[in-house]
Design a protein around this motif. Structure first.
Motif, PDB file in Angstrom:
ATOM      1  N   ARG A  84       0.846  -1.208   0.000  1.00 35.43           N
ATOM      2  CA  ARG A  84       0.000   0.000   0.000  1.00 35.43           C
ATOM      3  C   ARG A  84       0.874   1.248   0.000  1.00 35.43           C
ATOM      4  O   ARG A  84       0.536   2.259  -0.616  1.00 35.43           O
ATOM      5  CB  ARG A  84      -0.933  -0.005   1.208  1.00 35.43           C
ATOM      6  CG  ARG A  84      -1.889  -1.172   1.175  1.00 35.43           C
ATOM      7  CD  ARG A  84      -2.930  -1.058   2.265  1.00 35.43           C
ATOM      8  NE  ARG A  84      -3.355  -2.382   2.705  1.00 35.43           N
ATOM      9  CZ  ARG A  84      -4.165  -3.177   2.045  1.00 35.43           C
ATOM     10  NH1 ARG A  84      -4.651  -2.817   0.896  1.00 35.43           N
ATOM     11  NH2 ARG A  84      -4.495  -4.365   2.531  1.00 35.43           N
TER      12      ARG A  84
ATOM     13  N   ARG B 161       1.861   1.892  -3.424  1.00 33.25           N
ATOM     14  CA  ARG B 161       0.765   2.536  -4.169  1.00 33.25           C
ATOM     15  C   ARG B 161       0.749   4.044  -3.889  1.00 33.25           C
ATOM     16  O   ARG B 161       0.616   4.858  -4.802  1.00 33.25           O
ATOM     17  CB  ARG B 161      -0.574   1.906  -3.788  1.00 33.25           C
ATOM     18  CG  ARG B 161      -1.727   2.533  -4.551  1.00 33.25           C
ATOM     19  CD  ARG B 161      -3.007   1.751  -4.412  1.00 33.25           C
ATOM     20  NE  ARG B 161      -3.373   1.592  -3.019  1.00 33.25           N
ATOM     21  CZ  ARG B 161      -4.236   0.677  -2.581  1.00 33.25           C
ATOM     22  NH1 ARG B 161      -4.818  -0.152  -3.412  1.00 33.25           N
ATOM     23  NH2 ARG B 161      -4.529   0.579  -1.307  1.00 33.25           N
TER      24      ARG B 161
ATOM     25  N   ASN C 279       1.162   7.080  -6.510  1.00 29.80           N
ATOM     26  CA  ASN C 279       0.111   8.101  -6.601  1.00 29.80           C
ATOM     27  C   ASN C 279       0.673   9.495  -6.359  1.00 29.80           C
ATOM     28  O   ASN C 279       0.271  10.457  -7.013  1.00 29.80           O
ATOM     29  CB  ASN C 279      -1.016   7.813  -5.606  1.00 29.80           C
ATOM     30  CG  ASN C 279      -1.809   6.564  -5.977  1.00 29.80           C
ATOM     31  OD1 ASN C 279      -2.577   6.039  -5.193  1.00 29.80           O
ATOM     32  ND2 ASN C 279      -1.621   6.052  -7.186  1.00 29.80           N
TER      33      ASN C 279
ATOM     34  N   GLU D 196      -0.729   5.843 -11.771  1.00 27.53           N
ATOM     35  CA  GLU D 196      -1.784   4.939 -11.319  1.00 27.53           C
ATOM     36  C   GLU D 196      -1.165   3.598 -10.932  1.00 27.53           C
ATOM     37  O   GLU D 196      -0.341   3.063 -11.687  1.00 27.53           O
ATOM     38  CB  GLU D 196      -2.739   4.747 -12.501  1.00 27.53           C
ATOM     39  CG  GLU D 196      -4.094   4.223 -12.137  1.00 27.53           C
ATOM     40  CD  GLU D 196      -4.871   3.850 -13.388  1.00 27.53           C
ATOM     41  OE1 GLU D 196      -5.692   2.946 -13.306  1.00 27.53           O
ATOM     42  OE2 GLU D 196      -4.616   4.468 -14.454  1.00 27.53           O
ATOM     43  N   LEU D 197      -1.552   3.056  -9.778  1.00 25.97           N
ATOM     44  CA  LEU D 197      -1.042   1.735  -9.387  1.00 25.97           C
ATOM     45  C   LEU D 197      -2.150   0.903  -8.756  1.00 25.97           C
ATOM     46  O   LEU D 197      -2.890   1.382  -7.905  1.00 25.97           O
ATOM     47  CB  LEU D 197       0.134   1.867  -8.408  1.00 25.97           C
ATOM     48  CG  LEU D 197       0.796   0.524  -8.065  1.00 25.97           C
ATOM     49  CD1 LEU D 197       2.308   0.608  -8.152  1.00 25.97           C
ATOM     50  CD2 LEU D 197       0.388   0.033  -6.688  1.00 25.97           C
ATOM     51  N   LYS D 198      -2.256  -0.344  -9.225  1.00 26.69           N
ATOM     52  CA  LYS D 198      -3.254  -1.244  -8.653  1.00 26.69           C
ATOM     53  C   LYS D 198      -2.537  -2.417  -7.996  1.00 26.69           C
ATOM     54  O   LYS D 198      -1.413  -2.747  -8.378  1.00 26.69           O
ATOM     55  CB  LYS D 198      -4.174  -1.780  -9.749  1.00 26.69           C
ATOM     56  CG  LYS D 198      -5.126  -0.740 -10.282  1.00 26.69           C
ATOM     57  CD  LYS D 198      -6.109  -1.414 -11.229  1.00 26.69           C
ATOM     58  CE  LYS D 198      -6.993  -0.377 -11.876  1.00 26.69           C
ATOM     59  NZ  LYS D 198      -7.462  -0.803 -13.181  1.00 26.69           N
ATOM     60  N   ILE D 199      -3.241  -3.064  -7.067  1.00 25.40           N
ATOM     61  CA  ILE D 199      -2.662  -4.220  -6.386  1.00 25.40           C
ATOM     62  C   ILE D 199      -3.467  -5.455  -6.799  1.00 25.40           C
ATOM     63  O   ILE D 199      -4.699  -5.407  -6.845  1.00 25.40           O
ATOM     64  CB  ILE D 199      -2.694  -4.008  -4.855  1.00 25.40           C
ATOM     65  CG1 ILE D 199      -1.748  -2.842  -4.500  1.00 25.40           C
ATOM     66  CG2 ILE D 199      -2.302  -5.286  -4.123  1.00 25.40           C
ATOM     67  CD1 ILE D 199      -1.769  -2.424  -3.046  1.00 25.40           C
TER      68      ILE D 199
END
Ligand code: PAF
Length: 306
Positions: free
Chosen positions: A159, A162, A166, A171-174
């Motif tokens: 997190r 992320r 940001n 943009e970052l997704k897990i």
């Protein structure tokens, strides 16, 4: 967060610049003394999607004086993973996480042979970065980055990564399914990289010609057959449409493989189309288009000196 980015190629330089601009403590690690000196003296220059701006980044060759990092981001070519991780091992503390955003399949496994697998985070990025010269990079495509661990766990550090992205307006997704994620990106690279390297076209042009569209479709179809037999769950319902969408989203981008070819450098073909050829062979299914792409790129590499 104290971050070390390994490898001042296109992606390494771009991420180092964006994170430094976001006021993070970033070190760029380079094994090439002369190049590191140049980056330290001249600084880095970014142009493209985030505007044109210079920035100073601490670039380091000697690792022995460094204290613990929270995060190492591996941005070397897949064929250099083993050597880079072996060299970095002394500065990897039990609290350090290592993130790989490299193209291709097999990097996490190679790293896991040298360091504790629990500390490795894998990922893919559709960010487009072109290295124009040492320390000068073009931010050419703003695709998403997705990260995950092989065991599917999501430690709090993920997190924090992320938040880091940001903060840099990325943009970052897990994801809990890193295998599916890496294979989904592999399919994109299978469809784009060798074709751009051989035709010398930017990504967007591949979908404008009938011939390249046909070869792309055949190479992707073969890769999908392998993924299906291996029961890999891909992220996209229509992977070919996704490859075309990435071509569009990164239309101006010179793919990483074409950048290698233009610099007469070794490419990552063994970790992209080569993976499909080897795995199709093991499964006893055809992969003729990927075989041809592999052989042609290898021939270009072998004939640089002519
Ligand atoms: O290797 C590359 O260049 C990139 O992975 C991609 C997404 C194909 C964009 O150029």
């Amino acid at each position: 967060m104290k971050i070390a980015i390994i490898g001042p190629g296109a992606m390494g330089t771009l991420l180092a610049a964006l994170f430094t601009k976001a006021k993070e403590e970033v070190f760029l690690i380079d094994k090439n003394e002369e190049r590191a000196k140049k980056i330290n003296e001249q600084g880095v220059f970014v142009e493209g999607l985030s505007g044109d701006w210079p920035i100073k980044i601490k670039t380091i060759v000697q690792l022995k004086d460094l204290t613990a990092f929270d995060l190492l981001i591996l941005c070397v070519k897949s064929y250099d993973t083993k050597e880079a991780i072996s060299r970095l091992k002394p500065i990897i503390k039990p609290t350090t996480y290592i993130l790989t955003l490299q193209n291709g399949i097999g990097n996490i496994e190679t790293m896991g042979e040298i360091i504790n697998s629990d500390q490795i985070i894998g990922g893919t990025t559709n960010l487009g970065a072109t290295l124009l010269s040492t320390g000068k990079v073009r931010f050419a495509g703003k695709g998403e980055t997705i990260i995950g661990k092989l065991d599917g766990k999501i430690p709090v550090e993920m997190r924090a990564i992320r938040e880091l992205f940001n903060k840099a307006h990325l943009e970052l997704k897990i994801s809990r399914d890193i295998k599916g994620l890496l294979w989904s990106k592999l399919i994109i690279n299978v469809g784009i990289n060798a074709l751009t390297a051989l035709t010398r076209l930017p990504n967007g042009k591949l979908i404008e010609y009938e011939g390249t569209r046909r070869i792309m479709r055949d190479a992707v179809t073969e890769a999908l057959r392998v993924a299906k037999r291996k029961r890999i769950k891909l992220l996209y319902d229509d992977p070919l449409a996704k490859v075309e969408a990435v071509c569009e989203a990164t239309s101006e981008n010179v793919s990483s493989m074409l950048q290698d070819i233009l610099r007469k450098k070794r490419t990552e073909i063994d970790f992209i189309n080569g993976v499909i050829v080897r795995q199709a062979q093991e499964l006893g299914i055809p992969a003729i288009t990927n075989r041809i792409l592999l052989d042609l790129v290898k021939t270009v590499e072998a004939s640089y000196a002519i």
